[in-house]
Structures are given as structure tokens and as C-alpha cells.
Design a protein around this motif. Structure first.
Motif, mmCIF file in Angstrom:
data_model
loop_
_atom_site.group_PDB
_atom_site.id
_atom_site.type_symbol
_atom_site.label_atom_id
_atom_site.label_comp_id
_atom_site.label_asym_id
_atom_site.label_seq_id
_atom_site.Cartn_x
_atom_site.Cartn_y
_atom_site.Cartn_z
ATOM 1 N N VAL A 47 18.301 -35.094 -5.310
ATOM 2 C CA VAL A 47 19.793 -34.872 -5.107
ATOM 3 C C VAL A 47 19.769 -34.277 -3.504
ATOM 4 O O VAL A 47 20.985 -34.308 -3.048
ATOM 5 N N THR B 180 20.435 -36.936 -1.302
ATOM 6 C CA THR B 180 21.454 -37.292 -1.653
ATOM 7 C C THR B 180 22.768 -36.590 -0.718
ATOM 8 O O THR B 180 23.694 -37.107 0.155
ATOM 9 N N VAL B 181 22.763 -35.088 -1.017
ATOM 10 C CA VAL B 181 23.575 -34.678 -0.142
ATOM 11 C C VAL B 181 23.560 -34.495 1.236
ATOM 12 O O VAL B 181 24.569 -34.652 2.269
ATOM 13 N N LEU C 18 24.956 -37.981 2.399
ATOM 14 C CA LEU C 18 26.286 -38.021 2.320
ATOM 15 C C LEU C 18 26.924 -37.339 3.550
ATOM 16 O O LEU C 18 27.735 -38.048 4.308
ATOM 17 N N PHE C 19 26.389 -36.331 4.006
ATOM 18 C CA PHE C 19 26.818 -35.595 5.100
ATOM 19 C C PHE C 19 26.644 -36.483 6.533
ATOM 20 O O PHE C 19 27.334 -36.482 7.339
ATOM 21 N N ALA D 56 28.696 -39.410 6.811
ATOM 22 C CA ALA D 56 30.053 -38.740 6.957
ATOM 23 C C ALA D 56 30.345 -38.626 8.499
ATOM 24 O O ALA D 56 31.176 -39.064 9.353
ATOM 25 N N LEU E 11 33.196 -38.805 1.241
ATOM 26 C CA LEU E 11 31.935 -38.301 1.169
ATOM 27 C C LEU E 11 31.766 -36.910 1.351
ATOM 28 O O LEU E 11 30.637 -36.449 0.807
ATOM 29 N N VAL E 12 32.605 -36.076 1.942
ATOM 30 C CA VAL E 12 32.660 -34.463 1.912
ATOM 31 C C VAL E 12 32.648 -34.054 0.478
ATOM 32 O O VAL E 12 31.772 -33.207 0.231
ATOM 33 N N ALA F 194 32.211 -35.950 -2.253
ATOM 34 C CA ALA F 194 30.940 -36.245 -3.016
ATOM 35 C C ALA F 194 29.809 -35.344 -2.721
ATOM 36 O O ALA F 194 29.210 -35.008 -3.656
ATOM 37 N N GLY F 195 29.727 -34.924 -1.561
ATOM 38 C CA GLY F 195 28.604 -33.904 -1.061
ATOM 39 C C GLY F 195 28.723 -32.663 -2.000
ATOM 40 O O GLY F 195 27.758 -32.115 -2.376
ATOM 41 N N PHE F 196 29.913 -32.294 -1.963
ATOM 42 C CA PHE F 196 30.492 -31.044 -2.656
ATOM 43 C C PHE F 196 29.858 -31.233 -4.171
ATOM 44 O O PHE F 196 29.284 -30.120 -4.497
ATOM 45 N N ALA G 59 25.922 -31.277 -4.400
ATOM 46 C CA ALA G 59 25.470 -29.885 -4.337
ATOM 47 C C ALA G 59 25.572 -28.951 -5.216
ATOM 48 O O ALA G 59 24.907 -28.064 -5.582
ATOM 49 N N LEU H 91 32.696 -25.810 1.856
ATOM 50 C CA LEU H 91 32.758 -27.292 1.699
ATOM 51 C C LEU H 91 34.118 -27.571 1.363
ATOM 52 O O LEU H 91 34.798 -28.651 1.716
#
Lengths: 452, 272
Positions: free
Chosen positions: A28, A31-32, A35-36, A39, B225-226, B228-230, B233, B247
Motif C-alpha cells: 500500500v 499505492t500511496v 496516488l500522489f 496527482a 487522489l489526495v 484516496a491517498g489519505f 495512508a 493531508l
């Protein structure tokens, strides 16, 4: 000996590389990171103007931008190799995570996961049978269902499972995203977009591809029977409507209207109302007041001469003048003047004084424009797949938000000093609240002594 | 009274609420009792707010151009402030933290006050805006944004609490704030997803393209996306506290940019 040793380290290295690749795609953390990064790439795509041809950038003299455009497609980020690769990596990452987690979700669905989020131990001087009568109703009250009972001669096990459907939410959301990406790829490869302009009364099956402008042919012919533009009293457009007929091999296949927000679809090809153009004048409306005081209104084709009633004079319409707000629209006409030389006159809708020819007062009341309608053509075999993915995503969210997997089990085991009681529970959401609820419910039973 | 007049009074109503609460906050010791009164007052304001939105809907039908009041910048701002106020009341009831509301209502006030700068009149819908998908799009997006706004306020409080022990004594517990930051996003994120999907459906019906990478669409994806990242994480990497609070702040900045800032970038999406 030495040889075999290097071989050993070699194989362990290759194993660790494979392991690292697997770890990368199932993590994951990846994934993180993705994702960033995606973005940031997307932000770049809104700051740098997109779609500008490479030659223009080359000619602009901005060599730095040109190099970036050449290598990183910075003028076309959303179709660039690196942005699509990031999306591809995200897909692989999601798949990796799914493969890793699905087996345990499957186990859980079949009720074979022994995991608990808390376990409370008690001891009691009551017998198993007595405890059962006190404890099981409490469990039943919490879980609102009858327990599954199992056990041996000395132990009894009562268990409840609720909201197993919650487990489907996670795979549904993540498969949904992959399905959306898949649908968009299908659309990008096999779909097309185009535009065509057809005048009222005309037919066509030719359109221009967007953005290349390349000419293409539709598998059917579109005939535009009419185009209507309706306005609000305030002057803002209310409705654009193209009445069309679709024909194939000379046969009418489909008749309908195309409006903004109401496309027409035939054989998977959708037709959208995009724009319109005024090509000319379909008819003009004139009023004539004869010497006898008679009022006549005539709707006439501007391509032919118009007879002025009560005289033998003919009007010839020459051109349309959009006019000003004060004048309104007008037409320029030619009338036979003195000495047989035609005389040019403009009449406007809001003229205070009518045109007077041989005692007949002529006014211009209005005109009907001849339109051409602009239709956008869209063919996207991926769009249904995209909607399928969206539906999965939404269903997945609904399950994740509104359902919850909860388990409760009561284990009663006899011993010489009394009965051991173990109450364990598991909740995928609101864990603390569930634990408090269970603890609170069993705290009322005074025969239970908490063991730490 | 027209809805525009009500909104004007309402804007000052919210301002008055903020001032009164600040005074009470300093003057009274018994926060629990004054809190209950202020919460009731906020609910009254929200009811008036709801009434004004309904009235605008009715007015548009009386004008013969009836449509749901979610169709232009003014209407979306009024609805956005309504959703934030609603979210604040929900959080207040659920978690009992008046401070989040005290900091959140100024956001409601600022959004409503910003409508003074734009044309408030009910306009007839041009053809592109005549779509039920659009109504669903605006509705879900702004409810989602309200969740993010609440998370943002809680995140700010959490960051303050973490930086100064003195301030932390006055603020709600860090654990509770962290919980609000997370739970609000948990609600906002699916709503934003639904908002993006309904927006794509609208675009597909109106222009034949569900996604065209215009700046507004792209920025809504950035926001998605931000957050989703949050969530990843937090749920899988165990992030919490300061990092996720940061975030949440970044995410809300992206929301604000999607809403207001995008108009300064080249592109279309000129209705909102």
C-alpha cells in the motif's frame, strides 16, 4: 565448492529481486506513492497548456519547453508514456493488493477466519447450562439473531456473524476502478469522435474526425428535417433541437430529435447536438397596407420576386441585414425606381415609417433563418464498461459505509473450580464502540468474575 | 421576502452567531449550557437556510423557469454553505465539540458573504444545464466538500494542539480531533466519488465525452487522489495525527482550488 557458493548467492539474489518486485506491487506504500505522483502529474497537466502541436513549441523558441515536450510529452501529458505508465502501475498495484487479500476475504466470507479484535475472560461458579441461559440471550440481543452452536462434552461454543456482505465492498471498489480504467483504454483505442454540419433539408453521412479533421463515413445517412432554436423572453437560448431521420440503404431506420443533453443513439453511434450556424434566410414576412386600407401579410421565399398587392410592381430581396438593437433586423430590397433604374432600399423591423411604393405601405415583420445544425458523433465501445465500473465503485462504497462485519462468540468451558467464560468479538468498523457495547452488555451479569 | 433577501439576513445571522459565541466563550465559564443554546441557534439558522433554498426553488417555478436551485455559482455557494452548516451540526451532536463549529461557522459565513459579489438572480437554464445529472452532480459534490471542510477545521485544531501544549488544554482531545478528521473524510470521499461519476454522466449526455481532462475535471481528480491517498495512508500505513491532519489541509486546499482557482487556468467548465 566456490562455484556452488556463487550459484547459491546468485539464486538467493534473484529470489530476493522477485520478492522485492512482488512486495512493490502488493504494498500500500506503493499505492500511496502512486496516488500522489499521479496527482502531481495531473496538476502539471493543468498548468502547462495542453494540446499544443510540437512544431508550434519548436518555433516559439522556448527550447527548455521544447525539450520537455519532446521527451515527456509535456504538451500532451494525459496521453504521455509516463502518465499512462503511472496509471498502468496503479492498476498492477491494485491487482497485486487484491490477489494478496482476496484469499483471506474468501476465508472470512466462509466463516473460517478465527481473527478476533478483543477477547474477554471471565470465571463463574455457575454451571455451563446455567451460564448458557444467562449469556446467550445477551449475545442474541447484541447480534439480533440466534447463535450457531458447536461444542464438545466439556465446552460449549455459541457464535454469531453479522454483515458478511461488508467484505465484498473492498474488492468491489478496487475492481471497479480497474474496470473504469479498462473501459477508458477500450474507448481510447476503438472509439472515435467526430463532427458534421448539415443544413436543414439536407442529408449527409460524411463527418470529420476530432481532432485530426480526417474525413470519415457513417454506416447510415442523417437527414435533417429541421432545426429549431427556442429562446427565453430574456433572449437566452432555451432549446436547440434537430429533427433528424436516419436512413440506411434507402430505408428509414430511426426518426427522432437531438437536443443538448438528449443524444440519439443508433447502432452504438451517438449523435449529440453541438452547435449551429445561420446559413441564410428561409422566408421573409412582410405586411402590405393598400390604398384601400386593406392589410395583407405575406410570407415569401426571398429567392423569388415578391408581388406588391394592388400594383404590378415586384420586390426583389437582396440581402439580410442583422441591424442594430434599435432598428431590429432588416432586409435590403430593390424596387424599380424612376427612369427604370432599380433603387436599393433597406427596411428594418422597427422602422417608424413604412416604405411606400405606389401608395402601398410595406413593413418588414421578420424572417425565418435557414440553419445548419452541428452534430457531434461519438462512438465509444468502452463507455458501458466505464459505467459498469462506476456502478461497482458506488455499490462498494455503499457496502463499506452502510454495512459492517461483526462477530461475537461465547465459549464456555468447565473446570473443577467452576466455568471458564471467554467472550470474543470482532468488528471491521467502530471497533471501540462494538467492544464497549459488548463489555457493557455483559457487565450487568454479576455471576461473572473478570479475569485479567 | 425573496430568497435573496433572506440570504442577506442569513449571512449576518451567521456573523452575529460567531460574535455572540466568541463573547460567550470569553465571558462564561459554563460552556456546556451556553453551548446548548448556541447549538439550538445554529439549528434555527440552518432551518432558515433550508427555507431560503426551498423558496428559491418555488420562486423559479413562479417565474416559469422552474429548476432545482443548484444551477449556477450563486446557487452552488448557497448550497455549499448550507451543507457545511449541516455537517457542523452533525459533528457537534455526534462528537460534542463546539470548537469545530466555532471555527467552521466562519467558513459558512465567508461562503455566504462571497455571494454578495455575484449575480444572485434566478436565471433560466441554458440547454447544457438542463440535466438531472447536473442536479445530482452539484448535490453530491457539495455534500462531499462539506465533509472535507469539517475535516479541515478539525485538522487545523489538531495541528494547533500538537504544536502548543497550552493551546491543547483549551482544545478538544487530540484523539477526538484525529477521529473527526478521519471520519469526515470517510463520508466526504464516497460523496466526491459519486459527484465525479454523476458529473461524468452529465458530460457524456451533453457533449459525448465522459472525461476530457479539462482543468476542473482534472482538479477534481487531484482532490480525489489526495483523499484516496489519505485513506490508504491511514488505513493501511497507520498514519494518524499530524501527518494525516496535514493531508486533510492539503486536500481542502485542492477542493478550494477546484472550486475557485480553476477559473484562472485555461479551459472551459464556465458554469460554476
Amino acid at each position: 565448492m566456490k562455484k556452488s557458493k556463487t550459484m547459491e548467492t546468485g539464486s538467493s539474489e534473484s529470489v530476493s529481486i522477485l520478492f522485492q518486485i512482488k512486495a512493490f506491487f502488493t504494498s500500500v506504500r506503493t499505492t500511496v506513492f502512486l496516488l500522489f505522483t499521479i496527482a502531481l502529474g495531473a496538476i502539471l497537466g493543468t498548468v502547462v497548456p495542453q494540446g499544443e502541436p510540437l512544431e508550434h513549441i519548436a518555433m516559439s523558441g522556448n527550447t527548455f519547453l521544447y525539450r520537455l515536450a519532446l521527451i515527456l510529452d509535456i504538451n500532451n501529458i494525459f496521453r504521455s508514456w509516463w502518465f499512462t505508465s503511472l496509471l498502468g502501475l496503479l492498476t498492477l498495484n491494485i491487482l497485486g493488493c487484491l490477489f494478496q487479500r482476496v484469499p483471506s476475504i474468501w476465508q472470512d466470507l466462509r466463516g473460517r477466519n478465527p481473527k478476533t479484535s478483543f477477547k474477554l475472560h471471565f470465571r463463574s461458579s455457575l454451571t455451563i447450562a446455567q451460564l448458557k441461559d444467562r449469556l446467550v440471550p445477551v449475545g442474541q440481543e447484541i447480534m439480533r439473531a440466534a447463535p450457531v452452536i458447536s461444542g464438545t462434552r466439556d465446552t460449549q461454543h455459541y457464535s454469531w456473524v453479522k454483515g458478511r456482505i461488508y467484505l465484498i465492498g473492498f474488492p468491489l471498489i478496487h475492481i471497479g476502478i480497474i474496470v473504469i480504467l479498462l473501459g477508458s483504454v477500450i474507448g481510447a483505442f476503438w472509439g472515435y469522435k467526430g463532427h458534421m454540419m448539415i443544413a436543414e433539408g439536407d442529408s449527409s453521412n460524411k463527418f470529420a474526425l476530432i481532432p485530426s479533421g480526417e474525413a470519415r463515413t457513417l454506416p447510415f445517412t442523417i437527414t435533417v428535417d429541421g432545426f429549431k432554436l427556442v429562446k427565453y423572453p430574456t433572449g437566452e437560448p432555451k432549446e436547440f433541437r434537430s429533427n433528424v431521420r436516419l436512413t440506411q440503404d434507402g430505408k428509414d431506420m430511426l426518426t427522432g430529435s437531438i437536443l443538448v443533453n438528449h443524444p440519439l443513439t443508433y447502432e452504438g453511434i451517438s449523435l449529440f447536438q453541438a452547435d449551429y450556424k445561420v446559413l441564410g434566410v428561409k422566408d421573409v414576412k412582410l405586411s402590405f397596407k393598400t390604398k384601400e386600407g386593406e392589410d395583407l401579410v405575406k410570407v415569401a421565399d426571398p429567392r423569388h420576386d415578391i408581388d406588391i398587392p394592388g400594383t404590378d410592381v415586384k420586390l426583389k430581396t437582396l440581402s439580410l441585414d442583422p441591424g442594430t438593437i434599435a432598428q431590429g433586423p432588416g432586409i435590403q430590397v430593390s424596387v424599380p425606381g424612376k427612369s427604370d433604374k432599380p433603387q436599393l432600399v433597406s427596411i428594418y423591423q422597427k422602422d417608424k415609417r413604412p416604405l411606400n411604393i405606389d401608395g402601398v405601405e410595406i413593413r418588414f415583420l421578420g424572417f425565418t433563418p435557414l440553419y445548419a445544425t452541428g452534430l457531434q458523433i461519438g462512438y465509444d465501445p468502452g463507455v458501458r464498461i466505464v459505467w459498469l465500473g462506476c456502478t461497482m465503485l458506488v455499490l462498494g462504497f455503499i457496502l463499506t459505509l452502510f454495512t459492517n462485519l461483526q462477530k461475537l462468540s461465547i465459549e464456555l468451558g468447565g473446570s473443577s473450580k467452576g466455568t471458564d467464560v471467554a467472550i470474543s468479538g470482532r468488528s471491521r468498523k467502530l471497533r471501540k464502540e462494538f467492544r464497549q457495547k459488548v463489555e457493557g452488555a455483559f457487565a450487568g451479569i454479576t455471576e461473572l468474575r473478570r479475569e485479567t | 421576502m425573496t430568497n435573496i433577501e433572506i440570504n442577506t439576513y442569513l449571512t449576518f445571522g451567521y456573523l452575529l452567531w460567531i460574535i455572540a459565541y466568541l463573547v460567550a466563550f470569553v465571558a462564561f465559564r459554563d460552556r456546556a449550557r451556553s453551548g446548548a443554546i448556541f447549538r439550538a441557534a445554529l439549528i434555527v439558522l440552518l432551518c432558515i437556510h433550508t427555507g431560503s433554498i426551498v423558496l428559491r426553488w418555488v420562486e423559479s417555478y413562479q417565474m416559469g423557469i422552474g429548476h432545482a436551485p443548484l444551477s449556477n455559482l450563486y446557487e452552488s455557494l448557497v448550497f455549499f454553505s448550507w451543507s457545511v452548516a449541516l455537517a457542523l451540526i452533525v459533528v457537534w451532536r455526534r462528537f460534542g465539540t463546539d470548537l469545530v463549529a466555532l471555527l467552521g461557522v466562519p467558513i459558512v459565513f465567508l461562503i455566504l458573504a462571497s455571494t454578495f459579489l455575484i449575480d444572485p438572480n434566478i436565471r433560466p437554464l441554458i440547454p447544457a444545464l438542463q440535466s438531472n445529472w447536473l442536479v445530482a452532480h452539484v448535490f453530491t459534490c457539495f455534500l462531499g466538500y462539506a465533509g472535507f471542510a469539517v475535516s479541515f477545521v478539525a485538522a487545523l485544531l489538531l495541528l494547533v494542539a500538537r504544536s502548543s501544549a497550552k493551546a491543547a488544554e483549551l482544545l478538544p482531545g487530540k484523539k477526538l480531533l484525529d477521529e473527526i478528521v478521519y471520519r469526515s473524510i470517510l463520508i466526504g470521499f464516497p460523496l466526491l466519488t459519486l459527484g465525479i461519476i454523476t458529473g461524468a454522466a452529465w458530460a457524456e449526455h451533453a457533449w459525448g465525452t465522459y472525461w476530457s481532462w479539462d482543468p476542473k475535471e482534472t482538479w477534481s481528480l487531484v482532490t480525489w487522489l489526495v483523499y484516496a491517498g489519505f485513506l490508504h495512508a491511514r488505513l493501511s500505513r497507520g498514519w494518524s495525527g499530524g501527518r494525516t491532519a496535514l493531508l486533510s489541509v492539503v486536500g481542502f486546499c485542492a477542493v478550494m482550488f477546484t472550486y475557485f482557482g480553476v477559473n484562472y487556468l485555461p479551459g472551459l467548465h464556465s458554469y460554476f
